[in-house]
Design an enzyme around this catalytic site. Structure first.
Site, PDB file in Angstrom:
ATOM      1  N   GLU A  38       0.875  -1.168   0.000  1.00  0.00           N
ATOM      2  CA  GLU A  38       0.000   0.000   0.000  1.00  0.00           C
ATOM      3  C   GLU A  38       0.917   1.224   0.000  1.00  0.00           C
ATOM      4  O   GLU A  38       1.852   1.278   0.803  1.00  0.00           O
ATOM      5  CB  GLU A  38      -0.885   0.033   1.258  1.00  0.00           C
ATOM      6  CG  GLU A  38      -1.833   1.235   1.232  1.00  0.00           C
ATOM      7  CD  GLU A  38      -2.611   1.461   2.518  1.00  0.00           C
ATOM      8  OE1 GLU A  38      -2.217   0.932   3.563  1.00  0.00           O
ATOM      9  OE2 GLU A  38      -3.617   2.202   2.459  1.00  0.00           O
ATOM     10  N   ARG A 264       6.447 -12.658   9.129  1.00  0.00           N
ATOM     11  CA  ARG A 264       7.141 -11.426   8.790  1.00  0.00           C
ATOM     12  C   ARG A 264       8.507 -11.394   9.482  1.00  0.00           C
ATOM     13  O   ARG A 264       8.751 -12.110  10.451  1.00  0.00           O
ATOM     14  CB  ARG A 264       6.314 -10.208   9.154  1.00  0.00           C
ATOM     15  CG  ARG A 264       5.935 -10.135  10.614  1.00  0.00           C
ATOM     16  CD  ARG A 264       5.317  -8.773  10.961  1.00  0.00           C
ATOM     17  NE  ARG A 264       4.105  -8.530  10.196  1.00  0.00           N
ATOM     18  CZ  ARG A 264       3.824  -7.368   9.598  1.00  0.00           C
ATOM     19  NH1 ARG A 264       4.641  -6.362   9.662  1.00  0.00           N
ATOM     20  NH2 ARG A 264       2.707  -7.195   8.938  1.00  0.00           N
ATOM     21  N   LYS A 274       5.099   0.241  10.959  1.00  0.00           N
ATOM     22  CA  LYS A 274       4.984   1.532  10.289  1.00  0.00           C
ATOM     23  C   LYS A 274       4.670   2.628  11.302  1.00  0.00           C
ATOM     24  O   LYS A 274       5.170   3.736  11.217  1.00  0.00           O
ATOM     25  CB  LYS A 274       3.872   1.428   9.247  1.00  0.00           C
ATOM     26  CG  LYS A 274       4.178   2.145   7.956  1.00  0.00           C
ATOM     27  CD  LYS A 274       3.230   1.708   6.839  1.00  0.00           C
ATOM     28  CE  LYS A 274       3.946   0.899   5.788  1.00  0.00           C
ATOM     29  NZ  LYS A 274       3.070   0.481   4.685  1.00  0.00           N
TER      30      LYS A 274
END
Length: 562
Positions: A38, A264, A274
């Site tokens: 994104e 991850r 983030k």
RNA sequence: UGGGAUGUCGUCUAAUGGUAGGACAGCGGACUCUGGAUCCGUACGUGAGGGUUCAAAUCCUUCCAUCCCAGCCA
């Protein structure tokens, strides 16, 4: 794909096993993967793992990897981010060829599919507010309750959905929901919202749309439309897979990709979320997204990490489903391994102390030959100026040396790299007792760093000629945080409580050899015995600035710590 | 306390019923004009209990631990 896989064969992992089986059973005849960021922030080393995985799989199986922007939430996204992502993926060495896509390219088709769901009674317009939807959803242990709007007719839903698109209703007043099962133990299946009203300008579609599709609805359809065979994502989407499959089962899509989840990346002594990275940037804790201490691709690039090293790292950490935290040392190892092979050696003195050779003619300059890289003869040689007044590293002298000290001390003889053996005869100090100058003699027979008598000189020091060297600023970095694993955070503490106050150390008054005057931005060197450095973006010919990429392994320091 | 997942050297990761292997980190040594690099050597592991089997990390079973999920974020 620009990267050839001509090295060792890739190590086995569960995803390759799945693909091998799919190919063997003829479920697929080719492999199509995708990297779907994104555009709402900068890429970090965790994304690099995913990029290397997806592009690497495509490369190894002779397939293709798409780059697709998952741009379904206009209020969080921006072209600034798509540009940086494009640049980062390219810098990492991957080529998406003509396979660059945007989820927003599918908005029309996504909309048509939604009408189809409505007509088949599989989606309805819900007038519940966000809070009411939450209340109706139930909890982890309590089933949800049906929305009062769940029984609307397809005709009514179609009318309302079209009016949503036309902008007739305010944000938050209505949504389109999939009609699945409010009692499902999987909360994602409790009539998830698939379209919401957002009267926001989209960075690609402008003001065309007033409603936007949600991730779960968009992602699976986008994958199917692109003919993705293996849709690889991270573990937190495991619970979404039934929904991914549900949409594809309801709709006339060209294929049904398989979603596969992997763990991850976590790295010791750093954060990857983030939210936390953004906080560091916004609070000015770091200088920006490309601060060399950041685990972002931009930060690592500025720090001087090479794409080759990052790719090697991604290969070495492997791919699995177990939550894990990789030792930062491994990344450093990969960086050193790559740079050792490629970086030219130069000499620089971090903390200079004057060394005068009393028996060397004052004012005389001679040029000494130095190999640029002992690992690579093709790197050639260069000339370094030598004179009677030099700078050496303050740490390389000790008036009362510990046991095992190879370096300079009163009466001790050491080798100056590429130059002469010198012996310390006298130590000059200022009023505070601080050493200001070392008076030495040299052995002319040792020119080039070696004598015929073969006497053993254990210590070899780096140096620069005082007169010929040029000033520089060296920026040294350490871990941003003092805690290896944030899962071990103490109760009540915040991640910022673990910031390392010494993560950045700016050294001015450093001296570097004159050849560095021509160094270009980004160029990487090994500063002999100090580590690998690159030329920072802030560097100018008048004011040289270098970043320490990584130190050399230091077995002396390790021994001292014992 | 519902659902989904995961537990293999300190760390990451192989082994798909048949010798628990590799890498990083560690330790020891050799070599070296970088206390770098290189080379050699070395130690360390299947979450726990039960079961099936000639044979179990792998199959069954009971536990335990950890992670994820209640956005109109992705």
């Amino acid at each position: 794909m620009t990267i050839e896989n001509n090295e060792k064969p890739a190590v086995s992992n569960f995803i390759r096993t799945i693909i091998d089986n799919d190919l063997a059973s003829s479920k697929h005849t080719k492999v199509v993967t995708r990297f779907p960021p994104e555009p709402n922030g900068y890429l970090h080393i965790g994304h690099a793992k995913s990029i290397c995985l997806n592009f690497g799989l495509a490369r190894d199986y002779g397939g293709v990897c798409h780059l697709r922007f998952d741009d379904t939430n206009p209020i969080k996204e921006d072209v600034e981010y798509v540009d940086s992502i494009l640049a980062d993926v390219r810098w990492l060495g991957f080529d998406w060829q003509d396979k660059l896509f945007y989820a927003s390219d599918y908005f029309d088709r996504l909309y048509d599919f939604a009408e189809l769901l409505i007509m088949e009674g599989k989606a309805y317009v819900c007038d519940l507010s966000q809070e009411e939807i939450r209340e109706h959803r139930g909890t982890l242990t309590v089933p949800g309750k049906d929305s009062p709007y769940r029984g609307r007719t397809p005709a009514e839903n179609l009318d309302l959905f079209r009016r949503m698109r036309e902008g007739e209703f305010e944000e938050g007043t209505r949504s389109l929901r999939a009609r699945i099962d409010m009692a499902s133990p999987n909360l994602n299946m409790r009539d998830p919202v698939i379209y919401r009203i957002k009267k926001a300008e989209h960075h690609r579609t402008g003001d065309k749309w007033l409603i936007y599709p949600m991730y779960d609805y968009t992602h699976c359809i986008s994958d199917a439309l692109e003919g993705i065979t293996h849709s690889i994502c991270t573990l937190e989407f495991e619970d979404h897979r039934p929904l991914y499959d549900w949409f594809l089962d309801q709709l006339p899509v060209p294929c049904h990709p398989q979603q596969i989840e992997f763990a991850r990346l976590n790295l010791t002594y750093t954060v990857m979320s983030k939210r936390r990275l953004l906080e560091l940037v916004q609070k000015g804790t770091v200088r920006g997204w490309d601060d060399p201490r950041m685990p972002t691709i931009a930060g690592m690039r500025r720090r001087g990490f090479s794409p080759e090293a990052i790719r090697e790292f991604a290969d070495r950490i492997g791919v699995a489903k177990a939550n894990s935290i990789v030792d930062f040392e491994l990344l450093q190892f990969c960086v050193r391994e790559d740079l050792n092979r490629r970086a030219n050696r130069v000499m620089a003195v971090l903390d200079p102390i004057k060394l005068t050779i009393e028996d060397y003619p004052e004012g005389k300059t001679e040029l000494l030959e130095a190999e640029n890289n002992p690992e690579d003869p093709a790197a050639g040689k260069r000339q370094i100026p030598f004179s009677s007044t030099l700078y050496i590293e303050r740490d390389d002298f000790d008036e009362n040396p510990p046991k095992g000290w190879f370096r300079l001390a009163p009466g001790a003889e050491v080798r100056l790299k590429h130059a002469y053996y010198v012996t310390c005869k006298e130590v000059k100090k200022d009023a505070d007792g601080r050493v200001t100058e070392l008076i030495c003699t040299h052995d002319p027979a040792s020119r080039g760093g070696w004598t015929a008598d073969g006497r053993k000189i254990k210590g070899t020091l780096h140096w620069v000629s005082a007169e010929h060297s040029i000033p520089a600023e060296l920026r040294l970095y350490d871990q941003l945080f003092t805690i290896a694993d944030f899962n071990d955070m103490e109760e009540g503490k915040d991640f910022e409580d673990y910031l390392n106050p010494d993560s950045l150390s700016v050294k001015t008054g450093c001296r570097v050899e004159p050849s560095l005057a021509q160094a270009s931005r980004g160029e990487r060197f090994q500063f002999l015995r100090l580590g690998y450095f690159n030329v920072d973006d802030d560097s100018t010919p008048e004011h040289l600035v270098f970043n320490r990429i990584v130190t050399l392994k230091d077995s002396w320091a390790r021994q001292q710590n014992k």
